[in-house]
Design an enzyme around this catalytic site. Structure first.
Site, PDB file in Angstrom:
ATOM      1  CD  GLU A 105      -2.498   1.402   2.673  1.00 31.31           C
ATOM      2  OE1 GLU A 105      -2.894   2.519   3.055  1.00 31.31           O
ATOM      3  OE2 GLU A 105      -2.691   0.350   3.337  1.00 31.31           O
ATOM      4  CD  GLU A 119      -3.482   7.049   5.599  1.00 32.12           C
ATOM      5  OE1 GLU A 119      -4.436   6.263   5.741  1.00 32.12           O
ATOM      6  OE2 GLU A 119      -2.379   6.889   6.143  1.00 32.12           O
TER       7      GLU A 119
END
Length: 403
Positions: free
Chosen positions: A182, A187
């Site tokens: 990932e 974020e």
């Protein structure tokens, strides 16, 4: 005791929506051990506020024009030819104990005014107290440059995220994270107004947070440009054109660098969870993450053919089988080159760690009992391989139905 997870999944092709129901959790005897919930440290080459050091051998070129993307210059639902919608709360709240239910409703995801808007709401819906949305690219890419202009919502407990999953992720019905890989393009913790998270997750490094503090004059709730350059040797993160962080290929094989696979692109706004906590500021809701554009530029020069994904696809025999709870079933794989490592995925695990590798695997009554299999249930099995050069193959699958 680690627990196994049974996921119900329904794909509606006409709407591009994937439904993920809440998990049914069964006690486990060790057959289906999970990868989730163990933290490790990511080792970075940290280049914050430093010049981008050019290395002649690593000069990659990207397409001068956009090769895939979305300008969101239309109105209504996200283009179903480009995006799928994830529906539900997934397993363990999408693996993070998130509190929202992702829907496909226009109240939660809509394109208008030249922007994609993903909106989190405080409302009672299907047994949850919050709703929001996630969309996933229908097309997977391998290497390239992503440039995304986004406006982030702020407020305690909000978790806007834009990230990619490797193709071994298996649509949430198999616990193949983090081995699948990932990369987090960005974020944000809604309670931290001057920080962003740039991260990677692999079998060797996962669960860690890598927060970067931005200048105090930066407003995350205004539009900023988030970019990654992804090559066979490194991933670089940029904020408004400034290099912020670099993660380099570490010579530790697939477990340290799964980023030679194809990856999709995920964009979502979560509420609560392991990353942001459970203190939710409902006063800021409804709150929206807005995306002005997603632009992808393909990598134009790859240094050698060994970096191309292996086109060979293994063959599983049988492709499907029906057995009772008292029976065993053997699956065999063919079309695998010599000196390759075969990876079997079953009951939420890459079974190499359990000693299951090679041309076949047998599912026994004891294994079915351990994961709480019941009559009428079904399971998918996946298999792929990594050849002697460390290049991964395409994956194929079979289905086992319990009568």
């Amino acid at each position: 005791m680690i627990e196994a997870i049974e996921i119900s999944r329904l794909v509606t092709a006409t709407t591009g929506e994937i439904y993920h129901n809440k998990p049914v959790i069964h006690s486990n005897t060790g057959v289906a051990s999970a990868l989730y919930a163990t933290s490790k440290i990511v080792f970075w080459e940290d280049v914050i506020d430093k010049p981008d050091r050019s290395v002649a051998a690593l000069q990659y070129k990207f397409s001068p024009s956009v090769t895939w993307g979305d300008e969101f210059n239309y109105t209504g639902t996200p283009d179903p030819m480009k995006w799928n919608k994830s529906i539900g709360n997934g397993y363990f709240g999408w693996g993070n104990n998130e509190l929202q239910y992702f829907t496909g409703r226009s109240e939660n995801v809509r394109v208008e005014d030249g922007k994609l808007k993903i909106t989190a709401r405080s409302e009672s819906y299907k047994g949850f107290n919050y709703t929001s949305a996630k969309i996933v690219s229908a097309k997977k890419q391998r290497y390239g440059r992503y440039v995304i202009n986004a406006k982030m919502p702020l407020g305690s407990g909000l978790w806007p995220a834009i990230f990619g999953f490797g193709e071994r992720h298996k649509d949430y019905n198999m616990t193949t994270w983090p081995k699948c890989g990932e990369f987090d393009i960005v974020e944000v913790k809604g309670q931290n107004i001057h920080e962003v998270n740039y991260n990677v997750h692999t079998a060797n490094s996962y669960g860690a947070s890598n927060m970067v503090t931005l200048p105090t004059n930066v407003a995350l709730d205004q539009f900023n440009e988030y970019r990654i350059d992804w090559t066979p040797d490194y991933i670089k993160w940029y904020f408004n054109g400034k290099l912020m962080r670099t993660f380099s290929k570490n010579g530790k094989g697939y477990d340290g660098w799964p980023f030679d696979d194809y990856f999709d692109l995920n964009m979502c706004l979560s509420v609560g969870g392991a990353f942001v906590g459970t203190n939710i500021n409902t006063d800021v809701m409804p709150a929206s993450m807005e995306i002005e554009y997603v632009r992808y530029y393909a990598l134009m020069n790859i240094k050698n053919s060994a970096q191309l994904i292996n086109p060979v696809k293994p063959v599983l025999v049988p492709a499907s089988a029906n057995i009772s709870l008292s029976q065993s079933q053997t699956f065999r794989v063919t079309n695998v080159p010599a000196n390759s490592t075969v990876h079997w995925y079953a009951f939420g695990n890459d079974l190499v760690g359990s000693g299951a590798s090679g041309p076949q695997i047998t599912i026994t009554p004891a294994m079915l009992q351990a994961v709480g299999a019941a009559s009428g249930s079904s399971f998918e099995f996946f298999v792929d391989f990594i050849n002697s050069s460390g290049v991964s193959s395409r994956a194929t699958r079979a289905k086992l139905t319990i009568q």
